[in-house]
Design a protein around this motif. Structure first.
Motif, PDB file in Angstrom:
ATOM      1  N   GLU A 125     -18.700 -17.825  13.990  1.00  0.00           N
ATOM      2  CA  GLU A 125     -20.142 -18.354  13.478  1.00  0.00           C
ATOM      3  C   GLU A 125     -20.945 -17.067  13.090  1.00  0.00           C
ATOM      4  O   GLU A 125     -21.249 -16.087  13.852  1.00  0.00           O
ATOM      5  N   ILE A 126     -21.391 -17.246  11.740  1.00  0.00           N
ATOM      6  CA  ILE A 126     -22.234 -16.010  11.252  1.00  0.00           C
ATOM      7  C   ILE A 126     -23.850 -16.061  11.551  1.00  0.00           C
ATOM      8  O   ILE A 126     -24.123 -17.053  11.416  1.00  0.00           O
ATOM      9  N   ASP A 127     -24.397 -14.804  11.921  1.00  0.00           N
ATOM     10  CA  ASP A 127     -25.846 -15.081  12.406  1.00  0.00           C
ATOM     11  C   ASP A 127     -26.409 -14.575  11.090  1.00  0.00           C
ATOM     12  O   ASP A 127     -26.445 -13.414  10.781  1.00  0.00           O
ATOM     13  N   LYS A 128     -26.955 -15.515  10.354  1.00  0.00           N
ATOM     14  CA  LYS A 128     -27.890 -15.113   9.147  1.00  0.00           C
ATOM     15  C   LYS A 128     -28.959 -14.457   9.546  1.00  0.00           C
ATOM     16  O   LYS A 128     -29.468 -13.647   8.476  1.00  0.00           O
ATOM     17  N   ARG A 129     -29.564 -14.375  10.542  1.00  0.00           N
ATOM     18  CA  ARG A 129     -30.664 -13.660  10.775  1.00  0.00           C
ATOM     19  C   ARG A 129     -30.140 -12.111  10.629  1.00  0.00           C
ATOM     20  O   ARG A 129     -31.202 -11.122  10.220  1.00  0.00           O
ATOM     21  N   PHE A 130     -29.131 -11.689  10.945  1.00  0.00           N
ATOM     22  CA  PHE A 130     -28.651 -10.516  10.754  1.00  0.00           C
ATOM     23  C   PHE A 130     -28.734  -9.933   9.266  1.00  0.00           C
ATOM     24  O   PHE A 130     -29.166  -9.050   9.044  1.00  0.00           O
ATOM     25  N   ILE A 131     -28.357 -10.919   8.293  1.00  0.00           N
ATOM     26  CA  ILE A 131     -28.278 -10.637   6.904  1.00  0.00           C
ATOM     27  C   ILE A 131     -29.814 -10.531   6.338  1.00  0.00           C
ATOM     28  O   ILE A 131     -30.258  -9.577   5.888  1.00  0.00           O
ATOM     29  N   LEU A 132     -30.581 -11.401   6.804  1.00  0.00           N
ATOM     30  CA  LEU A 132     -31.971 -11.451   6.313  1.00  0.00           C
ATOM     31  C   LEU A 132     -32.813  -9.978   6.923  1.00  0.00           C
ATOM     32  O   LEU A 132     -33.373  -9.501   6.069  1.00  0.00           O
ATOM     33  N   GLU A 133     -32.437  -9.611   7.994  1.00  0.00           N
ATOM     34  CA  GLU A 133     -33.109  -8.451   8.585  1.00  0.00           C
ATOM     35  C   GLU A 133     -32.695  -7.155   7.734  1.00  0.00           C
ATOM     36  O   GLU A 133     -33.346  -6.416   7.382  1.00  0.00           O
ATOM     37  N   ASN A 134     -31.215  -7.142   7.484  1.00  0.00           N
ATOM     38  CA  ASN A 134     -30.789  -6.173   6.698  1.00  0.00           C
ATOM     39  C   ASN A 134     -31.446  -5.726   5.208  1.00  0.00           C
ATOM     40  O   ASN A 134     -31.682  -4.835   4.899  1.00  0.00           O
ATOM     41  N   VAL A 135     -31.461  -7.018   4.559  1.00  0.00           N
ATOM     42  CA  VAL A 135     -31.878  -6.997   3.337  1.00  0.00           C
ATOM     43  C   VAL A 135     -33.351  -6.818   3.271  1.00  0.00           C
ATOM     44  O   VAL A 135     -33.692  -5.908   2.445  1.00  0.00           O
ATOM     45  N   LEU A 136     -34.239  -7.072   4.249  1.00  0.00           N
ATOM     46  CA  LEU A 136     -35.573  -7.108   4.093  1.00  0.00           C
ATOM     47  C   LEU A 136     -35.959  -5.677   4.553  1.00  0.00           C
ATOM     48  O   LEU A 136     -36.932  -4.840   4.157  1.00  0.00           O
ATOM     49  N   PHE A 137     -35.259  -4.865   5.763  1.00  0.00           N
ATOM     50  CA  PHE A 137     -35.574  -3.781   6.316  1.00  0.00           C
ATOM     51  C   PHE A 137     -34.528  -2.643   5.947  1.00  0.00           C
ATOM     52  O   PHE A 137     -34.737  -1.458   6.636  1.00  0.00           O
ATOM     53  N   TYR A 138     -33.476  -2.882   5.315  1.00  0.00           N
ATOM     54  CA  TYR A 138     -32.284  -2.104   5.157  1.00  0.00           C
ATOM     55  C   TYR A 138     -31.541  -1.713   6.550  1.00  0.00           C
ATOM     56  O   TYR A 138     -30.560  -0.766   6.409  1.00  0.00           O
ATOM     57  N   TYR A 139     -31.674  -2.131   7.700  1.00  0.00           N
ATOM     58  CA  TYR A 139     -30.929  -2.190   8.781  1.00  0.00           C
ATOM     59  C   TYR A 139     -31.731  -3.201   9.637  1.00  0.00           C
ATOM     60  O   TYR A 139     -32.646  -3.763   9.330  1.00  0.00           O
ATOM     61  N   PRO A 140     -30.962  -3.810  10.866  1.00  0.00           N
ATOM     62  CA  PRO A 140     -31.495  -4.763  11.480  1.00  0.00           C
ATOM     63  C   PRO A 140     -32.494  -4.193  12.144  1.00  0.00           C
ATOM     64  O   PRO A 140     -32.627  -3.093  12.977  1.00  0.00           O
ATOM     65  N   LEU A 141     -33.584  -5.164  12.276  1.00  0.00           N
ATOM     66  CA  LEU A 141     -34.877  -4.645  12.854  1.00  0.00           C
ATOM     67  C   LEU A 141     -34.772  -4.771  14.411  1.00  0.00           C
ATOM     68  O   LEU A 141     -35.388  -4.089  15.051  1.00  0.00           O
ATOM     69  N   PHE A 142     -33.974  -5.604  14.958  1.00  0.00           N
ATOM     70  CA  PHE A 142     -33.831  -5.781  16.471  1.00  0.00           C
ATOM     71  C   PHE A 142     -32.515  -5.708  16.618  1.00  0.00           C
ATOM     72  O   PHE A 142     -31.688  -4.625  16.305  1.00  0.00           O
ATOM     73  N   ASP A 143     -32.059  -6.633  17.828  1.00  0.00           N
ATOM     74  CA  ASP A 143     -30.528  -6.329  18.278  1.00  0.00           C
ATOM     75  C   ASP A 143     -29.418  -7.336  18.100  1.00  0.00           C
ATOM     76  O   ASP A 143     -28.492  -7.610  18.667  1.00  0.00           O
ATOM     77  N   ASN A 144     -29.500  -8.048  16.621  1.00  0.00           N
ATOM     78  CA  ASN A 144     -28.540  -8.951  16.354  1.00  0.00           C
ATOM     79  C   ASN A 144     -27.345  -8.393  15.666  1.00  0.00           C
ATOM     80  O   ASN A 144     -27.570  -7.142  15.209  1.00  0.00           O
ATOM     81  N   THR A 145     -26.402  -8.990  15.516  1.00  0.00           N
ATOM     82  CA  THR A 145     -25.156  -8.603  14.870  1.00  0.00           C
ATOM     83  C   THR A 145     -24.592  -9.601  13.912  1.00  0.00           C
ATOM     84  O   THR A 145     -25.308 -10.744  13.826  1.00  0.00           O
ATOM     85  N   ILE A 146     -23.812  -9.350  13.180  1.00  0.00           N
ATOM     86  CA  ILE A 146     -23.368 -10.421  12.012  1.00  0.00           C
ATOM     87  C   ILE A 146     -22.696 -11.451  12.609  1.00  0.00           C
ATOM     88  O   ILE A 146     -22.805 -12.794  12.051  1.00  0.00           O
ATOM     89  N   PHE A 147     -22.545 -11.380  14.185  1.00  0.00           N
ATOM     90  CA  PHE A 147     -21.718 -12.679  14.791  1.00  0.00           C
ATOM     91  C   PHE A 147     -22.932 -13.354  15.555  1.00  0.00           C
ATOM     92  O   PHE A 147     -23.457 -12.586  16.517  1.00  0.00           O
ATOM     93  N   LYS A 148     -22.797 -14.627  15.699  1.00  0.00           N
ATOM     94  CA  LYS A 148     -23.700 -15.214  16.463  1.00  0.00           C
ATOM     95  C   LYS A 148     -23.352 -15.103  17.951  1.00  0.00           C
ATOM     96  O   LYS A 148     -22.297 -15.187  18.313  1.00  0.00           O
ATOM     97  N   GLY A 149     -24.198 -14.889  18.608  1.00  0.00           N
ATOM     98  CA  GLY A 149     -23.958 -14.552  20.267  1.00  0.00           C
ATOM     99  C   GLY A 149     -23.607 -12.979  20.658  1.00  0.00           C
ATOM    100  O   GLY A 149     -23.523 -12.851  21.787  1.00  0.00           O
TER     101      GLY A 149
END
Length: 587
Positions: A140-164
């Motif tokens: 399962e892909i974590d879309k939050r990771f994609i969102l943060e990278n696109v908006l801030f150029y790297y993850p803002l918090f501790d998510n990865t591309i993988f859910k969980g």
């Protein structure tokens, strides 16, 4: 070098298995530390006492008391003390025999990442999110990771591309007892921030002496390569290497006749230092940029983009001559007040810390150009979650209300931007050699933050050149003592370090600053690292790239490709598109 552990509820001991290659088995043995066999330049040290087993994986800076300090750590397991005592970038894994507890952590600033997850009755830990996902069969892909990278150029918090699968927060311990996981903070950089500061003019002499003394430990007995550019950081490190009579060469990368290569070559030649110019020329663009750019994205776990291919390319070339880089990473960010918005400090990150009002900040991010690269309707839940998490940032967290605006910003810069931006480079480089970074020596930093020198004590986004002098003066003091022949040679800023030490020199700097403001040139930005040229050459590849039109805004992407858009936000979005395809193809 990667590691991985699968822990179950029957943990009685933690064993070790060193693999012959970089490939991990399909099924991991329970309660066994697996260590891959590639990257022979990375050390693995094992220690055992009556109470603990300890593994240290990475590049610890060698000092006389290291062994004594490690054995002291075996008895009390004080991680803050350990990470302030042992310099370098590394990971630590501890098995407490009495409590049957495993603790995993990364050294100060968390440059070497640790990932973890739980599935059923098992806990999984690794240096790579992809290795974890394969073992856990996580699809399962974590879309939050994609969102943060696109908006801030790297993850803002501790998510990865993988859910969980999560990234261990900076300056935290991962505590595992049976199948229970918890994270506990062992240090906060705000502990270094002081109210009663030693005036920077009064402190300059002692601080420069301390840096010159501390930097000697970062140069190995064997030859190393020092990153030398047109700026202050590399020049300062080469000056110290000359002072200590270290065995080293210097290198720089860039297009022909760029400031970074021409000034660096002149400095090296004047000092009689062997110098390598890594040319980011047409041959690099056509033969190397695409493959290295895509590898860079994968090696960074999707947290960085195609635009930084040259760091990986340089590391591959330099490994033939050395196992060690000595770089000026973090120096400018520590000394000078951050004031440029771009790849390191994204426009949206700046908005979150500058807007003052939470709702106004959220609105500005939502209206940003970066949001145009994705389909907002596919990220509605993720956006709502992210907005709520914005409140955890130092700018809005009540725990940090006593800090100044700039101190709040620097808390995030030091604990997150350092590892998210520079860490991506260093993780890539670590596949081929060790990057040693003297400017984050903790003994130096603890003394520095008691003075008025660091950028954290400036006003937020300070642009006044008079007030910004103090952020560069320390370089001039170090160079004057270590290798004064570099003092009068111009930097890429158009002035020499010596100018920072005299009134006439400072007046000249101010005049140059005002001239730039009055006669500011318009047009395309400097492409000294051939980023734009590489993207233009490789545009057919990105045009053929399968675009998930549910997640990404196909119309905006196609229009940008047609117009030859090479702006950083678009390169990041295309990198996320590639990484999504890579991961879903892997799964």
């Amino acid at each position: 070098m990667n590691f991985a552990i699968k822990i179950n509820n029957n943990l009685a001991d933690l064993g070790e298995l060193r693999l012959n290659t970089g490939d991990f088995p399909n099924h991991w043995a329970d309660n066994t530390l697996l260590i891959s066999g590639e990257c022979q330049h990375i050390k693995i040290d094992f220690y055992e006492s009556v109470n603990n087993k300890v593994w240290i994986i990475g590049d610890v800076i060698p000092e006389t008391d290291n062994e004594k300090n490690i054995h002291q750590f075996l008895s009390h397991a004080n991680f803050e003390w350990l990470f302030k005592t042992l310099q370098g970038h590394y990971r630590v894994i501890v098995f407490d025999k009495d409590s049957r507890k495993i603790i995993v952590a990364s050294s100060l600033f968390g440059i070497m990442p640790v990932y973890y997850s739980k599935k059923g009755e098992n806990v999984f830990v690794s240096s790579s999110p992809e290795i974890l996902a394969k073992q856990m069969e996580q699809t399962e892909i974590d879309k939050r990771f994609i969102l943060e990278n696109v908006l801030f150029y790297y993850p803002l918090f501790d998510n990865t591309i993988f859910k969980g699968i999560r990234l261990l927060p900076t300056h935290h311990l991962l505590n595992i007892t049976g199948n229970n996981i918890s994270c506990s903070r062992y240090f906060n950089v705000t502990n270094w921030f002081c109210a009663n500061l030693i005036p920077w003019k009064k402190a300059a002499n002692n601080i420069s002496d301390l840096f010159i003394d501390r930097v000697k430990y970062y140069f190995p007995e064997e030859s190393s390569e020092v990153s030398l550019t047109g700026g202050f950081d590399g020049r300062t490190l080469v000056s110290c290497a000359m002072y200590h009579h270290k065995k080293f060469k210097a290198y720089s990368f860039g297009r022909k006749n760029s400031n970074d290569t021409t000034i660096a070559a002149e400095l090296a030649n004047s000092a009689g230092v062997d110098f390598s110019e890594i040319a980011l020329n047409k041959k690099y663009v056509t033969d190397q940029s695409l493959q290295n750019g895509l590898e860079f994205i994968i090696n960074a776990g999707g947290t960085a983009g195609f635009a930084r291919a040259h760091y990986l390319y340089a590391a591959k070339l330099l490994q033939a001559d050395t196992r060690y880089l000595i770089t000026g990473n973090f120096g400018s960010e520590i000394f000078r007040a951050v004031h440029n918005i771009g790849a390191v400090i994204s426009p949206n990150l700046h908005q979150l810390f500058s807007a003052g009002d939470f709702d106004a900040a959220v609105n500005k991010v939502e209206q940003s150009a970066e949001f145009n690269w994705i389909n907002k309707n596919s990220f509605l839940n993720e956006w709502e979650e992210l907005k709520e998490d914005f409140k955890k940032l130092p700018a809005y967290d009540p725990a940090y209300f006593s800090l100044t605006q700039n101190e709040k910003f620097y808390q995030y810069l030091l604990e997150e931007v350092f590892r998210k931006y520079f860490g991506a480079e260093m993780v890539n480089q670590s596949l081929y050699l060790n990057n040693r970074t003297p400017f984050v020596d903790t003994k130096f930093l603890e003394a520095l933050y008691k003075t008025g020198m660091p950028g954290v004590y400036s006003d937020f986004m300070e642009r006044n050149p008079v007030k910004r002098f103090k952020g560069q003066v320390i370089y001039a003091h170090i160079i004057k003592k270590a290798y004064p022949a570099f003092l009068n040679k111009l930097t890429d800023k158009g002035y020499a370090p010596a100018d920072l030490l005299t009134l006439t020199g400072k007046a000249s700097i101010i005049g140059g600053f005002l001239s730039k403001k009055l006669f500011k040139k318009t047009g395309s930005a400097d492409d000294s690292n051939s980023v734009d040229e590489a993207f233009e050459y490789n545009k057919p590849y990105f045009e053929r790239l399968a675009l998930n039109s549910v997640l990404f805004n196909k119309q905006s992407v196609e229009k940008a490709l047609q117009n030859g858009n090479c702006y950083h936000d678009f390169l990041v979005a295309m990198s996320q598109c590639y990484y999504y395809n890579h991961i879903t193809g892997m799964l």
